[in-house]
Write a protein that holds these residues in place. Structure first.
Motif, PDB file in Angstrom:
ATOM      1  N   GLU A  55       0.831  -1.201   0.000  1.00 19.87           N
ATOM      2  CA  GLU A  55       0.000   0.000   0.000  1.00 19.87           C
ATOM      3  C   GLU A  55       0.868   1.254   0.000  1.00 19.87           C
ATOM      4  OE1 GLU A  55      -3.200   2.374   2.717  1.00 19.87           O
ATOM      5  OE2 GLU A  55      -1.601   1.191   3.614  1.00 19.87           O
ATOM      6  N   ALA A  56       1.903   1.253   0.821  1.00 16.89           N
ATOM      7  CA  ALA A  56       2.782   2.423   0.900  1.00 16.89           C
ATOM      8  C   ALA A  56       3.472   2.686  -0.436  1.00 16.89           C
ATOM      9  CB  ALA A  56       3.812   2.239   2.006  1.00 16.89           C
ATOM     10  N   VAL A  57       3.953   1.642  -1.085  1.00 18.06           N
ATOM     11  CA  VAL A  57       4.637   1.807  -2.372  1.00 18.06           C
ATOM     12  C   VAL A  57       3.674   2.378  -3.418  1.00 18.06           C
ATOM     13  CG1 VAL A  57       5.708   0.562  -4.296  1.00 18.06           C
ATOM     14  CG2 VAL A  57       6.414   0.078  -1.944  1.00 18.06           C
ATOM     15  N   LEU A  58       2.477   1.804  -3.515  1.00 16.13           N
ATOM     16  CA  LEU A  58       1.494   2.314  -4.477  1.00 16.13           C
ATOM     17  C   LEU A  58       1.119   3.765  -4.185  1.00 16.13           C
ATOM     18  CD1 LEU A  58      -0.892  -0.761  -4.863  1.00 16.13           C
ATOM     19  CD2 LEU A  58       0.696   0.152  -6.574  1.00 16.13           C
ATOM     20  N   THR A  59       0.948   4.074  -2.908  1.00 17.27           N
ATOM     21  CA  THR A  59       0.573   5.438  -2.528  1.00 17.27           C
ATOM     22  C   THR A  59       1.700   6.417  -2.824  1.00 17.27           C
ATOM     23  OG1 THR A  59      -0.894   4.604  -0.801  1.00 17.27           O
ATOM     24  CG2 THR A  59      -0.214   6.903  -0.621  1.00 17.27           C
ATOM     25  N   ILE A  60       2.923   6.048  -2.506  1.00 22.12           N
ATOM     26  CA  ILE A  60       4.052   6.951  -2.750  1.00 22.12           C
ATOM     27  C   ILE A  60       4.248   7.176  -4.247  1.00 22.12           C
ATOM     28  CG2 ILE A  60       6.563   7.181  -2.532  1.00 22.12           C
ATOM     29  CD1 ILE A  60       6.214   5.903   0.297  1.00 22.12           C
ATOM     30  N   ILE A  61       4.114   6.121  -5.050  1.00 20.53           N
ATOM     31  CA  ILE A  61       4.171   6.303  -6.504  1.00 20.53           C
ATOM     32  C   ILE A  61       3.067   7.261  -6.939  1.00 20.53           C
ATOM     33  CG2 ILE A  61       3.798   5.168  -8.736  1.00 20.53           C
ATOM     34  CD1 ILE A  61       5.139   2.663  -7.476  1.00 20.53           C
ATOM     35  N   GLY A  62       1.867   7.055  -6.403  1.00 17.07           N
ATOM     36  CA  GLY A  62       0.730   7.907  -6.756  1.00 17.07           C
ATOM     37  C   GLY A  62       0.942   9.357  -6.389  1.00 17.07           C
ATOM     38  N   VAL A  63       1.377   9.619  -5.165  1.00 17.15           N
ATOM     39  CA  VAL A  63       1.545  11.016  -4.756  1.00 17.15           C
ATOM     40  C   VAL A  63       2.704  11.669  -5.502  1.00 17.15           C
ATOM     41  CG1 VAL A  63       0.425  10.735  -2.527  1.00 17.15           C
ATOM     42  CG2 VAL A  63       2.890  10.517  -2.663  1.00 17.15           C
ATOM     43  N   ALA A  64       3.716  10.888  -5.858  1.00 18.36           N
ATOM     44  CA  ALA A  64       4.818  11.452  -6.648  1.00 18.36           C
ATOM     45  C   ALA A  64       4.307  11.880  -8.026  1.00 18.36           C
ATOM     46  CB  ALA A  64       5.948  10.438  -6.783  1.00 18.36           C
ATOM     47  N   LEU A  65       3.479  11.050  -8.632  1.00 16.67           N
ATOM     48  CA  LEU A  65       2.918  11.398  -9.946  1.00 16.67           C
ATOM     49  C   LEU A  65       1.964  12.587  -9.853  1.00 16.67           C
ATOM     50  CD1 LEU A  65       2.322   7.819 -11.379  1.00 16.67           C
ATOM     51  CD2 LEU A  65       3.964   9.519 -12.226  1.00 16.67           C
ATOM     52  N   VAL A  66       1.138  12.628  -8.814  1.00 18.32           N
ATOM     53  CA  VAL A  66       0.222  13.766  -8.636  1.00 18.32           C
ATOM     54  C   VAL A  66       1.027  15.045  -8.439  1.00 18.32           C
ATOM     55  CG1 VAL A  66      -1.548  14.776  -7.147  1.00 18.32           C
ATOM     56  CG2 VAL A  66      -1.698  12.371  -7.790  1.00 18.32           C
ATOM     57  N   THR A  67       2.094  14.961  -7.657  1.00 15.86           N
ATOM     58  CA  THR A  67       2.960  16.123  -7.454  1.00 15.86           C
ATOM     59  C   THR A  67       3.552  16.592  -8.777  1.00 15.86           C
ATOM     60  OG1 THR A  67       3.504  15.452  -5.201  1.00 15.86           O
ATOM     61  CG2 THR A  67       5.018  16.990  -6.261  1.00 15.86           C
ATOM     62  N   CYS A  68       4.034  15.654  -9.587  1.00 17.52           N
ATOM     63  CA  CYS A  68       4.575  16.008 -10.908  1.00 17.52           C
ATOM     64  C   CYS A  68       3.511  16.701 -11.759  1.00 17.52           C
ATOM     65  CB  CYS A  68       5.090  14.767 -11.627  1.00 17.52           C
ATOM     66  SG  CYS A  68       6.612  14.119 -10.949  1.00 17.52           S
ATOM     67  N   GLY A  69       2.285  16.191 -11.708  1.00 14.65           N
ATOM     68  CA  GLY A  69       1.193  16.818 -12.448  1.00 14.65           C
ATOM     69  C   GLY A  69       0.960  18.252 -12.009  1.00 14.65           C
ATOM     70  N   HIS A  70       0.983  18.492 -10.698  1.00 14.07           N
ATOM     71  CA  HIS A  70       0.788  19.853 -10.182  1.00 14.07           C
ATOM     72  C   HIS A  70       1.949  20.767 -10.594  1.00 14.07           C
ATOM     73  CE1 HIS A  70      -2.869  19.489  -7.843  1.00 14.07           C
ATOM     74  NE2 HIS A  70      -2.410  18.398  -7.232  1.00 14.07           N
ATOM     75  N   VAL A  71       3.171  20.257 -10.508  1.00 13.23           N
ATOM     76  CA  VAL A  71       4.341  21.067 -10.893  1.00 13.23           C
ATOM     77  C   VAL A  71       4.276  21.434 -12.385  1.00 13.23           C
ATOM     78  CG1 VAL A  71       6.860  21.024 -11.157  1.00 13.23           C
ATOM     79  CG2 VAL A  71       5.827  20.238  -9.024  1.00 13.23           C
ATOM     80  N   LEU A  72       3.969  20.448 -13.218  1.00 13.32           N
ATOM     81  CA  LEU A  72       3.825  20.725 -14.656  1.00 13.32           C
ATOM     82  C   LEU A  72       2.692  21.716 -14.925  1.00 13.32           C
ATOM     83  CD1 LEU A  72       4.333  17.195 -16.241  1.00 13.32           C
ATOM     84  CD2 LEU A  72       5.849  19.176 -16.434  1.00 13.32           C
ATOM     85  N   ASN A  73       1.632  21.578 -14.179  1.00 11.31           N
ATOM     86  CA  ASN A  73       0.492  22.481 -14.330  1.00 11.31           C
ATOM     87  C   ASN A  73       0.910  23.922 -14.006  1.00 11.31           C
ATOM     88  OD1 ASN A  73      -2.282  22.519 -15.066  1.00 11.31           O
ATOM     89  ND2 ASN A  73      -2.833  22.859 -12.936  1.00 11.31           N
ATOM     90  N   LEU A  74       1.684  24.080 -12.942  1.00 11.41           N
ATOM     91  CA  LEU A  74       2.180  25.416 -12.590  1.00 11.41           C
ATOM     92  C   LEU A  74       3.100  25.966 -13.681  1.00 11.41           C
ATOM     93  CD1 LEU A  74       2.955  25.001  -8.787  1.00 11.41           C
ATOM     94  CD2 LEU A  74       1.316  26.605  -9.803  1.00 11.41           C
ATOM     95  N   ARG A  75       3.957  25.111 -14.207  1.00 16.39           N
ATOM     96  CA  ARG A  75       4.902  25.556 -15.246  1.00 16.39           C
ATOM     97  C   ARG A  75       4.181  25.957 -16.526  1.00 16.39           C
ATOM     98  NH1 ARG A  75       9.952  21.370 -14.587  1.00 16.39           N
ATOM     99  NH2 ARG A  75      10.661  22.239 -12.611  1.00 16.39           N
ATOM    100  N   HIS A  76       3.163  25.200 -16.906  1.00 14.90           N
ATOM    101  CA  HIS A  76       2.435  25.526 -18.136  1.00 14.90           C
ATOM    102  C   HIS A  76       1.580  26.778 -17.984  1.00 14.90           C
ATOM    103  CE1 HIS A  76       3.660  22.137 -20.503  1.00 14.90           C
ATOM    104  NE2 HIS A  76       3.210  21.262 -19.625  1.00 14.90           N
ATOM    105  N   ALA A  77       1.273  27.147 -16.772  1.00 19.90           N
ATOM    106  CA  ALA A  77       0.439  28.333 -16.541  1.00 19.90           C
ATOM    107  C   ALA A  77       1.218  29.623 -16.776  1.00 19.90           C
ATOM    108  CB  ALA A  77      -0.121  28.324 -15.127  1.00 19.90           C
ATOM    109  N   HIS A  78       2.544  29.540 -16.779  1.00 18.90           N
ATOM    110  CA  HIS A  78       3.354  30.766 -16.922  1.00 18.90           C
ATOM    111  C   HIS A  78       3.894  30.928 -18.307  1.00 18.90           C
ATOM    112  CE1 HIS A  78       2.982  31.585 -12.725  1.00 18.90           C
ATOM    113  NE2 HIS A  78       3.407  30.385 -12.412  1.00 18.90           N
TER     114      HIS A  78
END
Length: 123
Positions: A100-123
């Motif tokens: 569960e921890a491995v799946l969750t950590i992979i998931g939150v890492a990907l969600v974080t990447c999505g948010h970072v990319l979203n911020l970068r594309h907004a500028h």
């Protein structure tokens, strides 16, 4: 889109990044605390805690990533974040522990990447 709307969406992205980090920290700390001390398993491993966390992640990502995708028309942040949310949802289907921890950590890492990319594309 106005600067105010962009600012609000950016704040949601930043909240999403912080929440993802806290989620990953929770996963690692839970394993360390429960395995070394044998304490707190009822609270830290509570399925309700993980369900509520996923609901919050879904709401924050829907607002920030969805809004961003409509603005900048880039698919990558959306696809990466949704893949991460899928991993987080999959983590609810396995027994509590390392899987569960491995799946969750992979998931939150990907969600974080999505948010970072979203911020970068907004500028």
């Amino acid at each position: 889109m106005s600067d105010t709307n962009t600012s609000i969406r950016g704040r949601f992205d930043r909240v999403g990044i912080w929440l993802s980090g806290l989620c990953a920290l929770h996963c690692v700390a839970t394993i360390l605390i429960v395995s070394s001390l044998g304490a707190g398993g009822q609270f830290f491993f509570s399925p309700d805690l993980h369900r509520y966390g996923l609901v919050i992640a879904l709401i924050v990502a829907a607002v920030a990533i969805g809004w961003g995708a409509l603005k900048h028309r880039q698919a990558a942040p959306f696809v990466i974040a949704m893949t991460g949310l899928t991993f987080m949802g999959g983590a609810l289907a396995v027994p509590h522990g390392i899987q569960e921890a491995v799946l969750t950590i992979i998931g939150v890492a990907l969600v974080t990447c999505g948010h970072v990319l979203n911020l970068r594309h907004a500028h």
